[in-house]
Design an enzyme around this catalytic site. Structure first.
Site, short mmCIF file in Angstrom:
data_model
loop_
_atom_site.label_atom_id
_atom_site.label_comp_id
_atom_site.label_asym_id
_atom_site.label_seq_id
_atom_site.Cartn_x
_atom_site.Cartn_y
_atom_site.Cartn_z
N LYS A 57 0.80 -1.21 0.00
CA LYS A 57 0.00 0.00 0.00
C LYS A 57 0.84 1.28 0.00
CE LYS A 57 -4.05 -2.11 2.13
NZ LYS A 57 -4.99 -2.12 3.29
N LYS B 146 -12.36 -10.52 -7.08
CA LYS B 146 -13.34 -10.78 -6.04
C LYS B 146 -14.32 -9.62 -5.92
CE LYS B 146 -10.86 -11.47 -2.38
NZ LYS B 146 -10.53 -11.84 -0.97
N LYS C 38 -16.47 -4.76 -1.08
CA LYS C 38 -17.33 -3.68 -0.61
C LYS C 38 -16.75 -2.31 -0.89
CE LYS C 38 -15.83 -3.95 4.29
NZ LYS C 38 -14.97 -5.15 4.21
#
Length: 321
Positions: free
Chosen positions: A108, A189, A192
């Site tokens: 990240k 995948k 959310k």
């Protein structure tokens, strides 16, 4: 034995979260298990405060509506004082090298001139989540296994330096979850936090919206309803969704369907029926602010009571308090 699991309010709960984790927590959880909404973890990157508060409330309602035992559910930030104290103690036990080696931090922060310090240190907060509650097992995927190992290392080091306080947790592989892929791109995948919601079915989506999303799901031009994940990932995704909702085998479902239109119709109705009850109960809870706040306050009190003696011991043994 205490098992600990969490869900982060980084977006609305989607079908994969529900089928792969929340439904299992409701069916298999014991009175000793700990489930919490990890709202503090949602702050490692830029966030909207009002949206975070709303998503946290929504997830709490959804877990209860799904059948997760309210006695096992809490919100992470309701223990912010206890977690803050223990996180500091553990940061004083952890080395910079251990934190910087975390794969998620490397991924990240790669190519960025500046990232929040919390992105580096949040695995220590995660260790505090685990150790404060005395968790024996933490079911995690590959992306979080390294963080549980850090919690083990810090517990062992603390216990060896100051005295036995913490249970040695271990990461476990959760039961094989339903593999739910993005409807618009079955190579990834369902998530959310996806920027494009066209391929994501959210648990609180109205039935008509669920039907529209599934009707537009990507398939292929073979016009054959077969369960072949490698050759027909879009078709296989819909078959797996039906299987997860109905308990039937994906290849058995494929044999009973003659067209993609029929496949999408069956998938739509299976998902709508699977989510109907939990959606209705969640919306009722969200409309009953008093009841939801009562559940949250009681969950916080139980989590705090379960954790207090460990925090007190850790403070005392490190020369604080």
């Amino acid at each position: 034995m205490i098992r600990l699991s969490a869900i982060t309010p980084s977006g609305h709960v989607q079908l994969g979260n529900y089928l792969g984790a929340i439904r299992r927590w409701a069916a298999e959880g014991t009175e000793q298990d700990v489930y919490f909404i990890s709202d503090l973890h949602a702050m490692t990157t830029s966030h909207n405060p009002s949206k975070l508060r709303s998503l946290t409330r929504e997830q709490l309602a959804l877990l209860i509506a799904a059948g997760v035992d309210p006695h096992s559910v809490s919100v992470q930030s309701d223990l912010v004082r206890e977690l803050g104290a223990l996180t500091w103690i553990l940061e004083c036990t952890c080395t910079y090298g251990e934190a910087a080696r975390m794969i998620q931090f490397k991924e990240k922060s790669a190519g960025r001139d500046s990232v929040r310090l919390s992105l580096l240190t949040y695995p220590v907060l995660m260790a505090a989540d685990i150790l404060l509650q005395g968790a024996h097992e933490v079911p995690v995927g590959d992306d979080q296994a390294q963080h549980v190992e850090l919690a083990r290392a810090l517990a062992k080091r603390f216990n060896g330096t100051y005295g036995e306080v913490f249970v040695m947790p271990r990461g476990t592989v959760p039961p094989t979850a339903s593999r739910v892929r993005d409807l618009a791109d079955p190579t990834r995948k369902m998530a959310k936090s996806a920027t494009d919601a066209a391929g994501t079915v959210f648990v609180l989506d109205p039935p008509d919206l669920i039907r529209r999303k599934i009707k537009r799901a990507v398939t292929d031009n073979l016009n054959q309803v077969r369960y072949s994940p490698d050759e027909q990932p879009g078709v296989a995704n819909l078959l797996e969704i039906i299987a997860a909702c109905t308990g039937k085998a994906a290849d058995e479902i494929a044999d009973s369907l003659g067209s993609y239109a029929e496949l999408k119709e069956v998938a739509s109705e299976a998902v709508v029926e699977e989510l109907r009850g939990v959606r209705d109960r969640t919306l009722r809870l969200l409309d009953d602010a008093g009841e939801l706040e009562r559940v949250r306050a009681e969950g916080a009190a139980r989590a705090r009571a379960r954790a207090q003696h460990r925090l007190d011991a850790a403070l005392r043994m490190t020369g604080l308090g």
